[in-house]
Design an enzyme around this catalytic site. Sequence first.
Site, PDB file in Angstrom:
ATOM      1  N   ILE A   1      48.018  25.336  29.828  1.00 34.20           N
ATOM      2  CA  ILE A   1      46.983  25.983  29.027  1.00 34.20           C
ATOM      3  C   ILE A   1      45.627  25.897  29.718  1.00 34.20           C
ATOM      4  CG2 ILE A   1      45.774  25.997  26.812  1.00 34.20           C
ATOM      5  CD1 ILE A   1      48.214  24.818  25.510  1.00 34.20           C
TER       6      ILE A   1
ATOM      7  N   ASP B   1      40.380  12.151  37.452  1.00 32.32           N
ATOM      8  CA  ASP B   1      41.572  11.520  36.889  1.00 32.32           C
ATOM      9  C   ASP B   1      41.133  10.644  35.729  1.00 32.32           C
ATOM     10  OD1 ASP B   1      43.900  10.245  36.251  1.00 32.32           O
ATOM     11  OD2 ASP B   1      44.281   9.412  38.239  1.00 32.32           O
TER      12      ASP B   1
ATOM     13  N   SER C   1      47.622  18.102  18.967  1.00 30.79           N
ATOM     14  CA  SER C   1      48.920  18.772  19.024  1.00 30.79           C
ATOM     15  C   SER C   1      49.542  18.811  17.650  1.00 30.79           C
ATOM     16  CB  SER C   1      49.862  18.053  19.991  1.00 30.79           C
ATOM     17  OG  SER C   1      51.169  18.622  19.954  1.00 30.79           O
TER      18      SER C   1
ATOM     19  N   TYR D   1      53.886  10.104  23.036  1.00 33.58           N
ATOM     20  CA  TYR D   1      53.034  11.292  23.085  1.00 33.58           C
ATOM     21  C   TYR D   1      52.541  11.670  21.690  1.00 33.58           C
ATOM     22  CZ  TYR D   1      51.702  16.189  23.744  1.00 33.58           C
ATOM     23  OH  TYR D   1      51.031  17.376  23.751  1.00 33.58           O
TER      24      TYR D   1
ATOM     25  N   LYS E   1      48.644  11.910  20.232  1.00 32.48           N
ATOM     26  CA  LYS E   1      48.090  13.159  19.735  1.00 32.48           C
ATOM     27  C   LYS E   1      47.678  13.050  18.264  1.00 32.48           C
ATOM     28  CE  LYS E   1      47.989  15.630  23.416  1.00 32.48           C
ATOM     29  NZ  LYS E   1      46.694  16.068  23.971  1.00 32.48           N
TER      30      LYS E   1
ATOM     31  N   VAL F   1      54.346  25.368  24.051  1.00 28.68           N
ATOM     32  CA  VAL F   1      53.810  26.279  25.060  1.00 28.68           C
ATOM     33  C   VAL F   1      54.591  26.063  26.347  1.00 28.68           C
ATOM     34  CG1 VAL F   1      51.775  26.956  26.387  1.00 28.68           C
ATOM     35  CG2 VAL F   1      51.523  26.221  24.002  1.00 28.68           C
TER      36      VAL F   1
END
Length: 244
Positions: free
Chosen positions: A17, A58, A133, A146, A150, A178
């Site tokens: 994205i 980073d 998310s 994850y 989120k 996505v």
Amino acid sequence: MDFAGKRVWIIGASAGIGAALARAFAVRGARLTLSARDAAALEALAADCGGAGVLPLDLAQPGALAVAIGQLGPEPLDIILCAAALYDPSRVADMDPANAARMVQVNLLGTLEVARLCPPLLRDGGQLVLFGSVAGYVGLPGGQPYSATKAAVNNLAESLAAELAPRVDVRLVCPGFVRSRLTAKNDFTMPAIITPEQAADHVLRGLAGRAFEIHFPRRFTLAIKLLRLLPHALVLRLTRRMAG
């Protein structure tokens, strides 16, 4: 919103994205600074974006964001988007602790650093855009850690929207599935999956509107939002079936 001439910094721009957003903003005349770990990918992307600025970064490295900010120059930014994220789907018992720590470092602590250091860079009324998310809406099997990071970002954006108003316009982006190198790790059928270019279009249209949360595709995200409203007993019964 007319993006022509807007100064936009995309963190996590090298793929997915983020890269699609860079190209979409460039077509609309924005002045871009692109950041991610992969300097070579950023250089290639910058060439596609009319010579956008490249600023390797980073978020997993302590102090790296502060160093990058020192190289931006004094002109205020109009939009800062933080789309940087790592993803390694697994059940809790099977997860690699080192991978989990990296996800927490980038997805959560990196976003917290953006939230701490970046608002002063924005002009009055500028937009700070954090990528949460749909995975953070409900605890689903196989999504750790994850999904947990989120969920934290979703919560963080809500807090910031209250703390930073009215000077900073905080937005939360919650994509569904996505197509990217991250979702390529999934071994299940992903409902309503869209391309990065479609995702970028949703984000830009959302930023031009007034809604705090930009979520898409709605045929999927609204179903997950409905799931979140159900009693826990029912939700857990459904997710246990998913766990198999």
